[in-house]
Design a protein around this motif. Sequence first.
Motif, PDB file in Angstrom:
ATOM      1  N   GLY A  71       0.800  -1.220   0.000  1.00 36.49           N
ATOM      2  CA  GLY A  71       0.000   0.000   0.000  1.00 36.49           C
ATOM      3  C   GLY A  71       0.828   1.262   0.000  1.00 36.49           C
ATOM      4  N   GLY A  72       0.177   2.373  -0.338  1.00 37.72           N
ATOM      5  CA  GLY A  72       0.837   3.671  -0.322  1.00 37.72           C
ATOM      6  C   GLY A  72       1.923   3.803  -1.372  1.00 37.72           C
ATOM      7  N   GLY A  73       2.706   4.859  -1.240  1.00 39.47           N
ATOM      8  CA  GLY A  73       3.837   5.078  -2.135  1.00 39.47           C
ATOM      9  C   GLY A  73       5.126   4.780  -1.400  1.00 39.47           C
ATOM     10  N   HIS A  74       6.243   4.962  -2.079  1.00 37.41           N
ATOM     11  CA  HIS A  74       7.539   4.640  -1.483  1.00 37.41           C
ATOM     12  C   HIS A  74       7.838   5.492  -0.257  1.00 37.41           C
ATOM     13  N   SER A  75       7.436   6.744  -0.269  1.00 38.59           N
ATOM     14  CA  SER A  75       7.703   7.628   0.862  1.00 38.59           C
ATOM     15  C   SER A  75       6.938   7.164   2.106  1.00 38.59           C
ATOM     16  N   ALA A  76       5.660   6.869   1.950  1.00 34.93           N
ATOM     17  CA  ALA A  76       4.849   6.394   3.071  1.00 34.93           C
ATOM     18  C   ALA A  76       5.328   5.020   3.543  1.00 34.93           C
ATOM     19  N   GLN A  77       5.786   4.188   2.608  1.00 38.56           N
ATOM     20  CA  GLN A  77       6.292   2.865   2.970  1.00 38.56           C
ATOM     21  C   GLN A  77       7.558   2.987   3.807  1.00 38.56           C
ATOM     22  N   ALA A  78       8.422   3.946   3.466  1.00 40.15           N
ATOM     23  CA  ALA A  78       9.651   4.160   4.239  1.00 40.15           C
ATOM     24  C   ALA A  78       9.309   4.610   5.655  1.00 40.15           C
ATOM     25  N   GLU A  79       8.326   5.505   5.784  1.00 37.41           N
ATOM     26  CA  GLU A  79       7.925   5.972   7.112  1.00 37.41           C
ATOM     27  C   GLU A  79       7.236   4.857   7.900  1.00 37.41           C
ATOM     28  N   ALA A  80       6.491   4.001   7.225  1.00 42.10           N
ATOM     29  CA  ALA A  80       5.873   2.856   7.888  1.00 42.10           C
ATOM     30  C   ALA A  80       6.939   1.896   8.394  1.00 42.10           C
ATOM     31  N   MET A  81       7.990   1.726   7.607  1.00 44.97           N
ATOM     32  CA  MET A  81       9.103   0.873   8.029  1.00 44.97           C
ATOM     33  C   MET A  81       9.802   1.453   9.253  1.00 44.97           C
ATOM     34  N   ARG A  82      10.009   2.766   9.255  1.00 41.74           N
ATOM     35  CA  ARG A  82      10.640   3.421  10.409  1.00 41.74           C
ATOM     36  C   ARG A  82       9.805   3.179  11.669  1.00 41.74           C
ATOM     37  N   HIS A  83       8.482   3.298  11.529  1.00 35.02           N
ATOM     38  CA  HIS A  83       7.571   3.073  12.647  1.00 35.02           C
ATOM     39  C   HIS A  83       7.665   1.629  13.136  1.00 35.02           C
ATOM     40  N   GLY A  84       7.666   0.688  12.205  1.00 35.29           N
ATOM     41  CA  GLY A  84       7.738  -0.727  12.569  1.00 35.29           C
ATOM     42  C   GLY A  84       9.060  -1.110  13.207  1.00 35.29           C
TER      43      GLY A  84
END
Length: 132
Positions: A71-84
């Motif tokens: 889901g989302g774009g690469h930028s949101a995916q990177a921030e989701a990864m940081r959160h995880g």
Amino acid sequence: MAATDNRTYSTGKRKTAIARVWVKPGTGVITVNDTPADQYFERETSRMVMRQSLELIEALEQFDVVATVTGGGHSAQAEAMRHGISRALCLMDPERRSVLKRAGFLTRDARKKERKKYGQPGARKRFQYSKR
């Protein structure tokens, strides 16, 4: 959010992106969707955002990260990864929590795109008003 063998699992979210993250002690290899992170994230800013939590606790070369993002774009995916990653690091060592919390990496950024309303051209935009 559970520890299985020597891996720690956590979920990170941002906008519509969801990152399922497994963190384990290792040499600093980060894999996203079975691809090296530097290949998956083309932008340098996305790579930097993804690694921020590991850099903050100065453990970039101490952990291997395996993530599945959707889901989302690469930028949101990177921030989701940081959160995880941040949540997994807290589960591994609760003493890291205060440092990561102060940096804002444990807060789920709840901002999403507002839905378009019926009878209007966008979420907030209205059709031009005509007096006469």
